[in-house]
Write a protein that holds these residues in place. Structure first.
Motif, PDB file in Angstrom:
ATOM      1  N   LEU A 113      39.341  29.145  43.119  1.00  0.00           N
ATOM      2  CA  LEU A 113      40.686  29.641  42.888  1.00  0.00           C
ATOM      3  C   LEU A 113      40.723  31.095  43.324  1.00  0.00           C
ATOM      4  O   LEU A 113      40.149  31.963  42.660  1.00  0.00           O
ATOM      5  CB  LEU A 113      41.094  29.516  41.418  1.00  0.00           C
ATOM      6  N   GLN A 114      41.364  31.350  44.451  1.00  0.00           N
ATOM      7  CA  GLN A 114      41.548  32.706  44.935  1.00  0.00           C
ATOM      8  C   GLN A 114      42.789  33.284  44.286  1.00  0.00           C
ATOM      9  O   GLN A 114      43.881  32.737  44.427  1.00  0.00           O
ATOM     10  CB  GLN A 114      41.682  32.732  46.455  1.00  0.00           C
ATOM     11  N   MET A 115      42.623  34.386  43.589  1.00  0.00           N
ATOM     12  CA  MET A 115      43.694  34.991  42.821  1.00  0.00           C
ATOM     13  C   MET A 115      44.006  36.367  43.400  1.00  0.00           C
ATOM     14  O   MET A 115      43.174  37.267  43.352  1.00  0.00           O
ATOM     15  CB  MET A 115      43.299  35.108  41.349  1.00  0.00           C
ATOM     16  N   ASN A 116      45.200  36.520  43.945  1.00  0.00           N
ATOM     17  CA  ASN A 116      45.633  37.773  44.541  1.00  0.00           C
ATOM     18  C   ASN A 116      46.841  38.322  43.797  1.00  0.00           C
ATOM     19  O   ASN A 116      47.526  37.603  43.077  1.00  0.00           O
ATOM     20  CB  ASN A 116      45.993  37.577  46.016  1.00  0.00           C
ATOM     21  N   SER A 117      47.099  39.597  44.008  1.00  0.00           N
ATOM     22  CA  SER A 117      48.244  40.264  43.379  1.00  0.00           C
ATOM     23  C   SER A 117      48.298  39.977  41.892  1.00  0.00           C
ATOM     24  O   SER A 117      49.338  39.616  41.337  1.00  0.00           O
ATOM     25  CB  SER A 117      49.547  39.825  44.063  1.00  0.00           C
ATOM     26  N   LEU A 118      47.184  40.155  41.241  1.00  0.00           N
ATOM     27  CA  LEU A 118      47.077  39.809  39.830  1.00  0.00           C
ATOM     28  C   LEU A 118      47.962  40.687  38.963  1.00  0.00           C
ATOM     29  O   LEU A 118      48.140  41.876  39.232  1.00  0.00           O
ATOM     30  CB  LEU A 118      45.628  39.911  39.374  1.00  0.00           C
ATOM     31  N   LYS A 119      48.494  40.073  37.928  1.00  0.00           N
ATOM     32  CA  LYS A 119      49.361  40.738  36.972  1.00  0.00           C
ATOM     33  C   LYS A 119      48.738  40.677  35.589  1.00  0.00           C
ATOM     34  O   LYS A 119      47.951  39.772  35.305  1.00  0.00           O
ATOM     35  CB  LYS A 119      50.733  40.056  36.938  1.00  0.00           C
ATOM     36  N   PRO A 120      49.090  41.611  34.698  1.00  0.00           N
ATOM     37  CA  PRO A 120      48.564  41.544  33.334  1.00  0.00           C
ATOM     38  C   PRO A 120      48.847  40.207  32.652  1.00  0.00           C
ATOM     39  O   PRO A 120      48.035  39.745  31.845  1.00  0.00           O
ATOM     40  CB  PRO A 120      49.282  42.697  32.622  1.00  0.00           C
TER      41      PRO A 120
END
Length: 123
Positions: A81-88
Motif C-alpha cells: 500500500l503506497q500512501m502519498n499526501s498523508l493527512k493526520p
C-alpha cells in the motif's frame, strides 16, 4: 491457513509518504483478493483498498482515492500500500487481509488478517 505480516508503518509528517508491505505465507493459493483496512482509536475498522489476484482490478475508499495505491507481487507473495499526501486523519492501525472472494470490501469477506502496523501522521 494463511499468515500475514505487515511492515512499513511509522511516523510521518503531513504531506509525506509511506509504503506498507504485507508478506503472505501458508496456503496462499486460496487468496483471491488482498486488502488493506485501518482502524483509528474509537472508530470501527474501515476498508481502505483491495486488489484482485490479477493485480489490475482495484478498489479504493473514497477518502484515499488519488493518494493511495495498492499493488501486489504474487511471485514474492507480497502486497503493498503506497500512501502519498498523508493527512493526520490517516492515522490508524493498518491491517492487511486476504479473501477467497474475487471482490471483497467488507470485513466479514476476509478470513485472514495480519497483526497490524501503526501509521501516525503529524501536522
Amino acid at each position: 491457513q494463511v499468515q500475514l505480516v505487515e511492515s512499513g508503518g511509522g511516523l510521518v509528517q503531513a504531506g509525506g509518504s509511506l509504503r506498507l508491505s504485507c508478506a503472505a505465507s501458508g496456503r496462499t493459493v486460496t487468496t483471491a483478493t488482498m486488502g488493506w483496512f485501518r482502524q483509528a482509536p474509537g472508530k470501527e475498522r474501515e476498508f481502505v483498498a483491495s486488489v484482485a489476484w490479477g493485480g489490475m482490478y482495484r478498489q479504493y475508499a473514497d477518502s484515499v482515492k488519488g493518494r493511495f495505491a495498492i499493488y501486489r507481487d504474487n511471485d514474492k507473495k507480497m502486497a503493498y500500500l503506497q500512501m502519498n499526501s498523508l493527512k493526520p486523519e490517516d492515522t490508524a492501525v493498518y491491517y492487511c487481509a486476504s479473501s477467497p472472494q474475487n471482490i471483497a470490501t467488507r470485513r466479514n469477506e476476509y478470513n485472514y488478517w495480519g497483526q497490524g502496523t501503526q501509521v501516525t501522521v503529524s501536522s
